[in-house]
Motif scaffolding. Structure first.
Motif: not given
Length: 357
Positions: A11, A35-38, A40-41, A44, A50, A52
């Motif tokens: 990330t 960090d799952a959200n980071r 994912h971003t 993309q 990914t 985790l």
């Protein structure tokens, strides 16, 4: 073993840049992070997969279990993350290993694992970023087919567009690891005053910069590429203030205390960096090589944004390792694949000067 390329610290800016460069080569990365959200971003934008994990130790455990073909480590400080955690996992899995380290201690630690890597049949590549690759490639190019030189000086002149965010432990660890002044004298690593030997360089495009000594990983790479008795590494990023330069010996001594160094690294890593355009069109690697008969050769490697090059180099190395083009042992990029590697990553050599001094 599967054919995946894992990017630890996926990330971060380096991780995202490497993933983008892998995608350009038609390869898909697996971004590994906490960090799952980071994740994912980041995934993309490059079409990456990914993974985790809660910690680097957990990532090493996953390497042992899933056995990816290539692991790219962007998580610093590399003196801690490389030999003690990630490389051990890669050896157990038979995975090839690449990192972005650029300090003397980190490169030395990987070099010391050469025999173990050879016996295990996997490849370790350290210094796969702008500084080491740009300067050692010029040295290798200048020394091709030549006798062993007497003296080598390398200078890195990066031009990087800064994005807003935190500094990160990889960058801070590299900077602090370069505060302990060193140079190669009579073929050995020796103490030296940091930020000395200032030189005003006129770049091939006509602009000028001042560089001064800083013992980053380029010092060891240039020595191995040339076998010269005397080697100095310098950078345009050295501070120009006389006050700061005068304070460096005391700061270098303090940073030898492991607890203080770890504390400083953790806290400076959280400092926020403001976005800023890159200061010049090109980044440069420079080398000046002198032989015992007085002959000198000067060369340059020209490229664009140093951060983009730092993404292109490990991506290209990963592609080659995946294709079976490497060999077992521990290397820096040009030591493994020669000076043409830099050209494959978009750089160009300028070798205009030759003479006697």
């Amino acid at each position: 073993m599967n054919a995946q390329i894992w990017v630890l610290g996926g990330t971060g800016r380096s991780g995202r840049t490497i993933a983008a460069q892998l995608a350009r080569l038609g390869l898909k990365a697996v971004l590994v992070g906490r960090d799952a959200n980071r994740l994912h971003t980041a995934a993309q934008s490059s079409g990456s997969a990914t993974l985790l994990v809660p910690s680097l130790a957990a990532a090493a455990a996953e390497i042992r279990q899933q056995r990816p073909a290539v692991v790219v480590n962007t998580v610093g400080p590399f003196t801690t993350t490389a030999p003690e955690v990630v490389i051990d996992g890669c050896r157990a899995a038979g995975s090839h290993y690449i990192d972005l380290a650029n300090d003397v201690a980190a490169l030395s630690a990987v070099y010391e694992m050469h025999d173990a890597a050879t016996q295990a049949g996997h490849t370790l590549v350290t210094g796969a970023g702008f500084g080491v690759t740009a300067t050692e490639s010029v040295v290798a190019k200048l020394c091709e087919g030549r006798p062993v030189p007497l003296r080598v000086r390398v200078d890195m002149v990066p031009s990087i567009a800064m994005e807003e965010g935190i500094a990160g432990e990889a960058l801070i660890g590299t900077l602090l690891g370069s505060l302990d002044g060193r140079r190669i004298t009579d073929g050995r690593l020796a103490p030296a005053r940091i930020f000395s030997d200032a030189m005003r360089l006129t770049l091939p495009d006509g602009s000028q910069v001042t560089t001064a000594s800083m013992p980053s990983g380029e010092l060891l790479a240039a020595h191995r590429a040339s076998a010269a008795r005397h080697v100095l590494s310098a950078t345009s990023e050295a501070p120009s203030s006389p006050l700061i330069r005068a304070m460096m010996p005391a700061l270098s001594t303090l940073m030898r205390w492991e607890r203080l160094r770890s504390f400083t690294t953790r806290h400076l890593a959280r400092v926020r960096v403001k976005a800023k355009a890159r200061p010049r069109e090109h980044s440069w690697g420079h080398a000046l090589v002198t032989w015992t008969d007085g002959e000198t050769r000067e060369g340059w490697l020209r490229l664009g944004d140093a951060q983009e090059f730092t993404g292109a180099v490990p991506a290209e190395i990963a592609r080659r390792l995946l294709a079976g083009e490497g060999r077992p042992g521990a290397f820096t990029p040009a030591a493994l694949f020669g000076p043409t590697l830099a050209e494959s990553c978009g750089a160009a050599y300028l070798l205009p000067r030759r003479g006697r001094r």
